[in-house]
Design a protein around this motif. Structure first.
Motif, PDB file in Angstrom:
ATOM      1  N   UNK A 221     -16.159 -16.011 -14.665  1.00  0.00           N
ATOM      2  CA  UNK A 221     -16.547 -16.326 -13.286  1.00  0.00           C
ATOM      3  C   UNK A 221     -16.176 -17.761 -12.931  1.00  0.00           C
ATOM      4  N   UNK A 222     -16.368 -18.686 -13.878  1.00  0.00           N
ATOM      5  CA  UNK A 222     -15.991 -20.084 -13.637  1.00  0.00           C
ATOM      6  C   UNK A 222     -14.479 -20.199 -13.436  1.00  0.00           C
ATOM      7  N   UNK A 223     -13.710 -19.509 -14.276  1.00  0.00           N
ATOM      8  CA  UNK A 223     -12.267 -19.526 -14.135  1.00  0.00           C
ATOM      9  C   UNK A 223     -11.816 -18.963 -12.803  1.00  0.00           C
ATOM     10  N   UNK A 224     -12.446 -17.858 -12.372  1.00  0.00           N
ATOM     11  CA  UNK A 224     -12.129 -17.264 -11.075  1.00  0.00           C
ATOM     12  C   UNK A 224     -12.448 -18.225  -9.942  1.00  0.00           C
TER      13      UNK A 224
ATOM     14  N   UNK B 145     -10.668 -21.847  -5.503  1.00  0.00           N
ATOM     15  CA  UNK B 145     -10.812 -23.054  -4.700  1.00  0.00           C
ATOM     16  C   UNK B 145      -9.608 -23.984  -4.789  1.00  0.00           C
ATOM     17  N   UNK B 146      -8.647 -23.684  -5.677  1.00  0.00           N
ATOM     18  CA  UNK B 146      -7.436 -24.499  -5.740  1.00  0.00           C
ATOM     19  C   UNK B 146      -6.578 -24.228  -4.511  1.00  0.00           C
ATOM     20  N   UNK B 147      -5.867 -25.249  -4.046  1.00  0.00           N
ATOM     21  CA  UNK B 147      -5.036 -25.144  -2.852  1.00  0.00           C
ATOM     22  C   UNK B 147      -3.622 -25.582  -3.175  1.00  0.00           C
ATOM     23  N   UNK B 148      -2.640 -25.184  -2.342  1.00  0.00           N
ATOM     24  CA  UNK B 148      -1.267 -25.646  -2.572  1.00  0.00           C
ATOM     25  C   UNK B 148      -1.150 -27.166  -2.519  1.00  0.00           C
TER      26      UNK B 148
ATOM     27  N   UNK C 231      -5.469 -22.480 -14.128  1.00  0.00           N
ATOM     28  CA  UNK C 231      -6.678 -22.016 -14.813  1.00  0.00           C
ATOM     29  C   UNK C 231      -6.599 -20.510 -14.990  1.00  0.00           C
ATOM     30  N   UNK C 232      -6.559 -19.991 -16.213  1.00  0.00           N
ATOM     31  CA  UNK C 232      -6.507 -18.540 -16.404  1.00  0.00           C
ATOM     32  C   UNK C 232      -7.801 -17.891 -15.933  1.00  0.00           C
ATOM     33  N   UNK C 233      -7.695 -16.694 -15.388  1.00  0.00           N
ATOM     34  CA  UNK C 233      -8.890 -15.997 -14.913  1.00  0.00           C
ATOM     35  C   UNK C 233      -9.860 -15.763 -16.058  1.00  0.00           C
ATOM     36  N   UNK C 234      -9.340 -15.325 -17.204  1.00  0.00           N
ATOM     37  CA  UNK C 234     -10.160 -15.163 -18.402  1.00  0.00           C
ATOM     38  C   UNK C 234      -9.464 -15.926 -19.527  1.00  0.00           C
ATOM     39  N   UNK C 235     -10.041 -17.064 -19.963  1.00  0.00           N
ATOM     40  CA  UNK C 235      -9.403 -17.836 -21.034  1.00  0.00           C
ATOM     41  C   UNK C 235      -9.186 -16.988 -22.290  1.00  0.00           C
ATOM     42  N   UNK C 236      -8.146 -17.320 -23.036  1.00  0.00           N
ATOM     43  CA  UNK C 236      -7.780 -16.543 -24.213  1.00  0.00           C
ATOM     44  C   UNK C 236      -8.907 -16.492 -25.233  1.00  0.00           C
TER      45      UNK C 236
END
Length: 305
Positions: free
Chosen positions: A203-206, A211-214, A221-226
């Motif tokens: 959830x934190x990764x998502x 919230x990141x912008x161009x 940031x991977x959606x689910x870290x390895x």
């Protein structure tokens, strides 16, 4: 070795303290910094992945709907209320997230794992780790006599301890002080909280990706870290029951060794002058967070009993 002599002493917390003491009494040479960074980042992530071998989904589901609801409430409400209170206190987003996850999920390992996703400032990380040490230790002394004073049976006392206290070793100490049945219940409840580390990190990764912008892309940031996927894979493998006990013992020793090395490395960043600059607000937030989580866990334990 110290953990064997001191009841409730977690190797992870001892390592943090040892690293902090070392860094404050001697000047660490610059040439060892790459090694400390390797321990704090790479070894940490492998250790968190192996932490999944402590968890079996069968045992967690065996707690029953009521107790599972308590676990989810502690994690979700604990994080939510801590984040809200931190914003009211003017604490930075990353600082309050580290405190929220450390207190609501599994202590120092959760703090370090969340930092692996958000990469907080050094002083924010070490402050959260120091607060985990202090408040987790205090709960070992407070909860058992409080459970007795409230007339709680061992099952309810075990649910309270497992839902409220940070580190697994601290839960073992408090649960054992309440009683044998409480100890078993407390450990399983605690491991259920540990299992929620994976979805929280996802959830934190998502959130960071959303919230990141161009204009401000930041790092990817991977959606689910390895290492989170590794944690889930290890938990699933443990649940199958195909892993021999000797392998589990070796994996447990390896996981503890890796996380202990990582915590020592992180502890070397805990400097008194840095903590002094942080101010009183994180301490106030940690106190309020502890009160909220302990209260939620107590209410849930009484209702689920």
């Amino acid at each position: 070795m110290v953990a064997r002599w001191v009841s409730g002493a977690s190797p992870l917390l001892i390592a943090i303290i040892a690293g902090a003491v070392t860094a404050n009494i001697v000047s660490l040479p610059q040439r060892i910094q790459p090694g400390l960074q390797f321990c704090a980042k790479r070894l940490l992530r492998v250790g968190v992945a192996l932490l999944g071998l402590q968890v079996t989904f069968t045992e967690i589901l065996g707690l029953g709907p009521a107790t599972l609801a308590v676990v989810v409430a502690v994690v979700v409400l604990g994080i939510g209320l801590t984040m809200l209170l931190g914003r009211l206190l003017g604490v930075s987003w990353t600082q309050r997230l580290l405190i929220a996850c450390g207190f609501s999920i599994c202590g120092a390992a959760a703090v370090a794992a969340v930092d692996g996703v958000v990469e907080a400032k050094e002083e924010e990380l070490i402050t959260a780790l120091a607060l985990v040490v202090v408040f987790g230790t205090l709960l070992i002394a407070i909860l058992p006599p409080a459970a007795q004073a409230l007339g709680m049976n061992e099952h309810a006392g075990g649910v309270w301890a497992g839902a409220a206290i940070h580190e697994v070793a601290q839960v073992v100490a408090a649960g054992g002080a309440i009683g044998g049945t409480a100890l078993t219940t407390a450990v399983v409840v605690k491991l259920a909280r540990v299992a929620l580390l994976a979805p929280v990190l996802a959830a934190v990764g998502w959130h960071l990706r959303r919230r990141s912008t161009p204009q401000e892309p930041g790092r990817s940031v991977p959606l689910v870290p390895l290492f989170v996927l590794g944690f889930l894979a290890c938990a699933g493998l443990r649940t199958t029951g195909v892993i021999p006990d000797v392998v589990l013992d070796a994996a447990g020793f390896t996981q503890t060794t890796l996380l202990t090395a990582a915590m020592f490395a992180l502890g070397t960043g805990v400097r008194l002058d840095t903590l002094a600059r942080v101010g009183i607000r994180p301490l106030v937030l940690a106190t309020a967070s502890t009160a909220c989580i302990t209260s939620i866990a107590l209410a849930g334990a009484l209702l689920a009993a």
